[in-house]
Design a protein around this motif. Structure first.
Motif, PDB file in Angstrom:
ATOM      1  N   GLN A 364      18.526  33.326  -2.544  1.00 27.40           N
ATOM      2  CA  GLN A 364      18.196  31.995  -2.066  1.00 27.40           C
ATOM      3  C   GLN A 364      18.757  30.882  -2.917  1.00 27.40           C
ATOM      4  O   GLN A 364      18.789  30.978  -4.143  1.00 27.40           O
ATOM      5  CB  GLN A 364      16.683  31.836  -2.092  1.00 27.40           C
ATOM      6  CG  GLN A 364      16.052  31.863  -0.720  1.00 27.40           C
ATOM      7  CD  GLN A 364      14.562  31.711  -0.840  1.00 27.40           C
ATOM      8  OE1 GLN A 364      13.883  32.636  -1.299  1.00 27.40           O
ATOM      9  NE2 GLN A 364      14.049  30.559  -0.427  1.00 27.40           N
ATOM     10  N   GLN A 365      19.162  29.813  -2.230  1.00 33.57           N
ATOM     11  CA  GLN A 365      19.548  28.574  -2.902  1.00 33.57           C
ATOM     12  C   GLN A 365      18.855  27.453  -2.128  1.00 33.57           C
ATOM     13  O   GLN A 365      19.318  27.054  -1.073  1.00 33.57           O
ATOM     14  CB  GLN A 365      21.069  28.421  -2.851  1.00 33.57           C
ATOM     15  CG  GLN A 365      21.579  27.221  -3.607  1.00 33.57           C
ATOM     16  CD  GLN A 365      23.098  27.239  -3.686  1.00 33.57           C
ATOM     17  OE1 GLN A 365      23.767  26.775  -2.765  1.00 33.57           O
ATOM     18  NE2 GLN A 365      23.635  27.765  -4.776  1.00 33.57           N
ATOM     19  N   GLY A 366      17.731  26.985  -2.637  1.00 36.22           N
ATOM     20  CA  GLY A 366      16.904  26.048  -1.869  1.00 36.22           C
ATOM     21  C   GLY A 366      16.479  26.720  -0.583  1.00 36.22           C
ATOM     22  O   GLY A 366      15.998  27.839  -0.598  1.00 36.22           O
ATOM     23  N   GLY A 367      16.693  26.043   0.560  1.00 34.64           N
ATOM     24  CA  GLY A 367      16.313  26.625   1.844  1.00 34.64           C
ATOM     25  C   GLY A 367      17.408  27.483   2.463  1.00 34.64           C
ATOM     26  O   GLY A 367      17.249  28.011   3.554  1.00 34.64           O
ATOM     27  N   ASN A 368      18.541  27.596   1.761  1.00 29.33           N
ATOM     28  CA  ASN A 368      19.644  28.392   2.291  1.00 29.33           C
ATOM     29  C   ASN A 368      19.736  29.739   1.606  1.00 29.33           C
ATOM     30  O   ASN A 368      19.294  29.890   0.475  1.00 29.33           O
ATOM     31  CB  ASN A 368      20.974  27.653   2.094  1.00 29.33           C
ATOM     32  CG  ASN A 368      21.121  26.503   3.068  1.00 29.33           C
ATOM     33  OD1 ASN A 368      20.602  26.559   4.187  1.00 29.33           O
ATOM     34  ND2 ASN A 368      21.812  25.465   2.636  1.00 29.33           N
ATOM     35  N   CYS A 369      20.333  30.690   2.295  1.00 29.28           N
ATOM     36  CA  CYS A 369      20.459  32.036   1.753  1.00 29.28           C
ATOM     37  C   CYS A 369      21.891  32.539   1.903  1.00 29.28           C
ATOM     38  O   CYS A 369      22.577  32.206   2.877  1.00 29.28           O
ATOM     39  CB  CYS A 369      19.521  32.989   2.486  1.00 29.28           C
ATOM     40  SG  CYS A 369      17.815  32.866   1.915  1.00 29.28           S
ATOM     41  N   LEU A 370      22.313  33.348   0.934  1.00 33.56           N
ATOM     42  CA  LEU A 370      23.607  34.011   1.019  1.00 33.56           C
ATOM     43  C   LEU A 370      23.624  34.864   2.285  1.00 33.56           C
ATOM     44  O   LEU A 370      22.685  35.611   2.540  1.00 33.56           O
ATOM     45  CB  LEU A 370      23.815  34.894  -0.215  1.00 33.56           C
ATOM     46  CG  LEU A 370      25.136  35.665  -0.296  1.00 33.56           C
ATOM     47  CD1 LEU A 370      26.312  34.707  -0.442  1.00 33.56           C
ATOM     48  CD2 LEU A 370      25.114  36.643  -1.459  1.00 33.56           C
ATOM     49  N   ASP A 371      24.689  34.735   3.081  1.00 32.71           N
ATOM     50  CA  ASP A 371      24.706  35.342   4.409  1.00 32.71           C
ATOM     51  C   ASP A 371      26.092  35.921   4.681  1.00 32.71           C
ATOM     52  O   ASP A 371      27.097  35.275   4.386  1.00 32.71           O
ATOM     53  CB  ASP A 371      24.361  34.251   5.444  1.00 32.71           C
ATOM     54  CG  ASP A 371      23.940  34.812   6.781  1.00 32.71           C
ATOM     55  OD1 ASP A 371      24.727  35.568   7.369  1.00 32.71           O
ATOM     56  OD2 ASP A 371      22.824  34.486   7.243  1.00 32.71           O
ATOM     57  N   THR A 372      26.130  37.121   5.251  1.00 32.51           N
ATOM     58  CA  THR A 372      27.438  37.717   5.586  1.00 32.51           C
ATOM     59  C   THR A 372      28.085  37.016   6.768  1.00 32.51           C
ATOM     60  O   THR A 372      29.259  37.250   7.059  1.00 32.51           O
ATOM     61  CB  THR A 372      27.313  39.203   5.975  1.00 32.51           C
ATOM     62  OG1 THR A 372      26.599  39.280   7.216  1.00 32.51           O
ATOM     63  CG2 THR A 372      26.597  40.004   4.901  1.00 32.51           C
ATOM     64  N   LEU A 373      27.306  36.182   7.464  1.00 30.70           N
ATOM     65  CA  LEU A 373      27.775  35.487   8.666  1.00 30.70           C
ATOM     66  C   LEU A 373      28.289  36.486   9.700  1.00 30.70           C
ATOM     67  O   LEU A 373      29.098  36.143  10.555  1.00 30.70           O
ATOM     68  CB  LEU A 373      28.886  34.471   8.320  1.00 30.70           C
ATOM     69  CG  LEU A 373      28.559  33.482   7.182  1.00 30.70           C
ATOM     70  CD1 LEU A 373      29.786  32.662   6.819  1.00 30.70           C
ATOM     71  CD2 LEU A 373      27.412  32.555   7.577  1.00 30.70           C
ATOM     72  N   GLY A 374      27.827  37.717   9.600  1.00 24.81           N
ATOM     73  CA  GLY A 374      28.251  38.742  10.548  1.00 24.81           C
ATOM     74  C   GLY A 374      29.614  39.351  10.225  1.00 24.81           C
ATOM     75  O   GLY A 374      30.125  40.165  10.981  1.00 24.81           O
ATOM     76  N   HIS A 375      30.203  38.965   9.085  1.00 18.85           N
ATOM     77  CA  HIS A 375      31.530  39.495   8.728  1.00 18.85           C
ATOM     78  C   HIS A 375      31.416  40.891   8.126  1.00 18.85           C
ATOM     79  O   HIS A 375      30.373  41.286   7.620  1.00 18.85           O
ATOM     80  CB  HIS A 375      32.211  38.565   7.720  1.00 18.85           C
ATOM     81  CG  HIS A 375      32.463  37.200   8.264  1.00 18.85           C
ATOM     82  ND1 HIS A 375      32.632  36.103   7.463  1.00 18.85           N
ATOM     83  CD2 HIS A 375      32.565  36.755   9.542  1.00 18.85           C
ATOM     84  CE1 HIS A 375      32.824  35.028   8.215  1.00 18.85           C
ATOM     85  NE2 HIS A 375      32.782  35.399   9.485  1.00 18.85           N
ATOM     86  N   PHE A 376      32.537  41.604   8.156  1.00 14.29           N
ATOM     87  CA  PHE A 376      32.595  42.945   7.562  1.00 14.29           C
ATOM     88  C   PHE A 376      33.661  42.947   6.474  1.00 14.29           C
ATOM     89  O   PHE A 376      33.937  41.902   5.887  1.00 14.29           O
ATOM     90  CB  PHE A 376      32.865  43.993   8.645  1.00 14.29           C
ATOM     91  CG  PHE A 376      31.791  44.014   9.697  1.00 14.29           C
ATOM     92  CD1 PHE A 376      30.556  44.600   9.425  1.00 14.29           C
ATOM     93  CD2 PHE A 376      31.977  43.415  10.938  1.00 14.29           C
ATOM     94  CE1 PHE A 376      29.545  44.610  10.376  1.00 14.29           C
ATOM     95  CE2 PHE A 376      30.972  43.425  11.893  1.00 14.29           C
ATOM     96  CZ  PHE A 376      29.761  44.024  11.612  1.00 14.29           C
ATOM     97  N   ALA A 377      34.286  44.107   6.233  1.00 16.68           N
ATOM     98  CA  ALA A 377      35.252  44.233   5.143  1.00 16.68           C
ATOM     99  C   ALA A 377      36.352  43.176   5.246  1.00 16.68           C
ATOM    100  O   ALA A 377      36.885  42.915   6.324  1.00 16.68           O
ATOM    101  CB  ALA A 377      35.852  45.626   5.146  1.00 16.68           C
ATOM    102  N   ASP A 378      36.653  42.555   4.131  1.00 19.99           N
ATOM    103  CA  ASP A 378      37.644  41.494   3.979  1.00 19.99           C
ATOM    104  C   ASP A 378      37.228  40.155   4.567  1.00 19.99           C
ATOM    105  O   ASP A 378      38.007  39.202   4.553  1.00 19.99           O
ATOM    106  CB  ASP A 378      39.022  41.924   4.525  1.00 19.99           C
ATOM    107  CG  ASP A 378      39.706  42.861   3.539  1.00 19.99           C
ATOM    108  OD1 ASP A 378      39.590  42.604   2.321  1.00 19.99           O
ATOM    109  OD2 ASP A 378      40.317  43.839   3.984  1.00 19.99           O
ATOM    110  N   GLY A 379      35.973  40.061   5.039  1.00 21.35           N
ATOM    111  CA  GLY A 379      35.466  38.772   5.501  1.00 21.35           C
ATOM    112  C   GLY A 379      34.949  37.952   4.322  1.00 21.35           C
ATOM    113  O   GLY A 379      34.680  38.493   3.243  1.00 21.35           O
ATOM    114  N   VAL A 380      34.807  36.649   4.535  1.00 27.97           N
ATOM    115  CA  VAL A 380      34.219  35.796   3.509  1.00 27.97           C
ATOM    116  C   VAL A 380      32.702  35.771   3.710  1.00 27.97           C
ATOM    117  O   VAL A 380      32.191  36.234   4.729  1.00 27.97           O
ATOM    118  CB  VAL A 380      34.767  34.351   3.580  1.00 27.97           C
ATOM    119  CG1 VAL A 380      36.257  34.340   3.276  1.00 27.97           C
ATOM    120  CG2 VAL A 380      34.459  33.723   4.939  1.00 27.97           C
ATOM    121  N   VAL A 381      31.986  35.245   2.723  1.00 28.57           N
ATOM    122  CA  VAL A 381      30.539  35.073   2.875  1.00 28.57           C
ATOM    123  C   VAL A 381      30.194  33.590   2.797  1.00 28.57           C
ATOM    124  O   VAL A 381      30.964  32.800   2.254  1.00 28.57           O
ATOM    125  CB  VAL A 381      29.737  35.844   1.803  1.00 28.57           C
ATOM    126  CG1 VAL A 381      29.860  37.344   2.014  1.00 28.57           C
ATOM    127  CG2 VAL A 381      30.162  35.448   0.401  1.00 28.57           C
TER     128      VAL A 381
END
Ligand SMILES: [Mn+2]
Length: 484
Positions: A364-381
């Motif tokens: 968590q960072q404040g109200g936001n969270c680290l998220d894969t955004l639905g990406h897989f290998a070689d995707g950004v986060v």
């Protein structure tokens, strides 16, 4: 001190002597005695807006939030009667009265044997005592603060009906809320059932409703949370959207249970103090000892959700622990299954931290969270508003220093500040995937480059590594840290 009418209301043909129908109860006199004075903070006493609560009539209309299919359903009429147990401590009079009136108004009379109010040593004994004038209402008052669990057990012990209904003291029952619950329990006494809990807004007291595809769960801080049903579960319900929902956990305050079954399963642990954890404990116990928990979509009850506790924890909230020896013996006697069975069979979608994990959950960072955004290998986060439902926001920091989402690891492809972080398959001994927590576990530093995980470019490409700084963009906190 006990104040209650000695006869069960069942024996009175219209209204018992000395009692009034709820329609004849003087709301203005009762609520008027404790109004918020000009200049006083309307949130001070209850942590919800008491001024708005006090404005409402005790029998105000609320929207029928049920699914259309529920409206055409015929409920059995030969259902067992229920005793409704409501415990409270310094509840706003208007909210407490509305709870009581909504039970009487929205239930078939023959199904409510009595309403047992357990006053857990509120400052003003009249808050409860005055409601004892209303038909079917019995009032028990503790002569010291006992907390939710012992108060509920006291109410349950006094109940005369075969089924117990537990409610919070700031609820409003909706149309035909009780029949679908009683029907499920009458069919099988080992079912413990709860309504869909609609939101009543704590600021303006609007009756809002709720999402129908949630079930109860918990995280590893042992805090209750709502989970979305899995895709599989939602698919299975498409033909019957009002079918009961098996739930790993009940929210706590609102449920219906056969009285004998409640007793047989050990009621509540009488050593539990004040509030909290009892919903997890009784949920584990019901499932592990042979019963089941369900949410019944055609039953809807509104509840005022708050952000803070309005009351104090005597001795502090950190002191509510006690020996569980007798409960362990009971577990053995009842032949209950182990917790492992519960995790594997009732809540398989809950990810269990393993012995390799140092920190776990959402990052968590404040109200936001680290998220894969639905990406897989070689995707950004990136980051996304925290939803506390695991999924793309579930991460673990392991002993071998990887930050993992399933079998994907946060990877620093280019060790210069400003470079994007990629998801890549986890590889042992790959220095591009090694991270550590620094500064009291408030930051994540990439070991090989000494750069920190940073969200400043989250909206323009994705997360990067940057020179470590006091920036808020570099503050990250795991839900559960096993490293102190
Ligand atoms: Mn509540």
């Amino acid at each position: 001190m006990d104040i209650y009418w000695p006869y069960s209301s069942y024996v009175c043909v219209f209204v018992c002597p000395g009692k009034v129908r709820w329609q004849d109860f003087d709301q203005d006199l009762y609520v008027g005695a404790t109004v918020v004075r000009p200049g006083q903070d309307p949130y001070a006493r209850n942590k919800f807006n008491q001024v708005e609560s006090d404005k409402l009539r005790m029998d105000r209309a609320v929207p029928d939030t049920r699914h259309d299919h529920c409206r055409h359903k015929q409920w059995k009429s030969d259902l067992p009667a229920s005793s409704v147990v409501i415990t409270f401590h310094n509840e706003a009079r208007s909210a407490l009265l509305r709870t009581v009136v909504s039970v009487l108004k929205k239930s078939p009379p023959h199904l409510v044997r009595e309403i047992i109010l357990v006053d857990d040593y509120s400052d003003n004994p009249e808050d409860g005592a005055l409601l004892g004038k209303i038909e079917k209402v019995r009032v028990l008052r503790n002569d010291r603060r006992e907390g939710l669990m012992r108060s509920r057990v006291r109410g349950a012990d006094a109940a005369t009906a075969p089924v117990l209904t537990f409610l919070d003291s700031h609820c409003e029952c909706n149309d035909h809320w009780l029949e679908p619950l009683l029907e499920r329990v009458a069919e099988d006494k080992t079912r413990v059932v709860s309504p869909i809990i609609d939101v009543i807004n704590m600021d303006n007291f609007q009756y809002v409703g709720a999402s129908a595809d949630l079930k109860g769960g918990f995280d590893w801080n042992l805090v209750f949370k709502w989970d979305y049903m899995t895709l599989e579960q939602r698919r299975a319900r498409q033909g019957n959207p009002i079918a009961p929902i098996k739930t790993p956990m009940i929210a706590g305050g609102l449920f219906v249970m056969d009285k004998e079954y409640f007793e047989q399963l050990g009621k509540y642990d009488m050593m539990m103090d004040v509030w909290g954890g009892e919903n997890l404990e009784i949920s584990f116990r019901v499932w592990q000892c042979g019963g089941s928990l369900e949410i019944i979509p055609c039953s809807r009850v509104g509840h005022v959700f708050r952000k803070q506790h309005p009351y104090t924890f005597p001795g502090g909230s950190g002191t509510v622990f006690a020996s569980i020896q007798s409960r362990l013996e009971m577990k053995k006697r009842l032949g209950c299954k182990p917790f492992k069975w519960y995790l594997e069979n009732v809540y398989p979608e809950l990810r269990v931290p393993d012995h390799q994990d140092i920190a776990f959950g959402a990052l968590q960072q404040g109200g936001n969270c680290l998220d894969t955004l639905g990406h897989f290998a070689d995707g950004v986060v990136g980051v996304y508003e925290c939803h506390n439902a695991g999924g793309n926001q579930e991460w673990a920091l392991t002993k071998d220093k990887s930050v993992k989402h399933m079998d994907l690891c946060l990877t620093v492809v280019d060790r210069t500040s400003g470079s994007l972080i990629k998801l890549q398959g986890c590889r042992e001994n790959d220095s591009r995937q090694k991270w550590e927590q620094i500064e009291s576990n408030s930051k994540l530093r990439h070991v090989g480059s000494n750069l920190c995980l940073d969200s400043r470019s989250a909206r323009m490409g994705g997360l990067t590594v940057e020179v470590c700084s006091p920036s808020l963009n570099q503050q990250w906190k795991f839900t559960l840290n096993l490293q102190s």
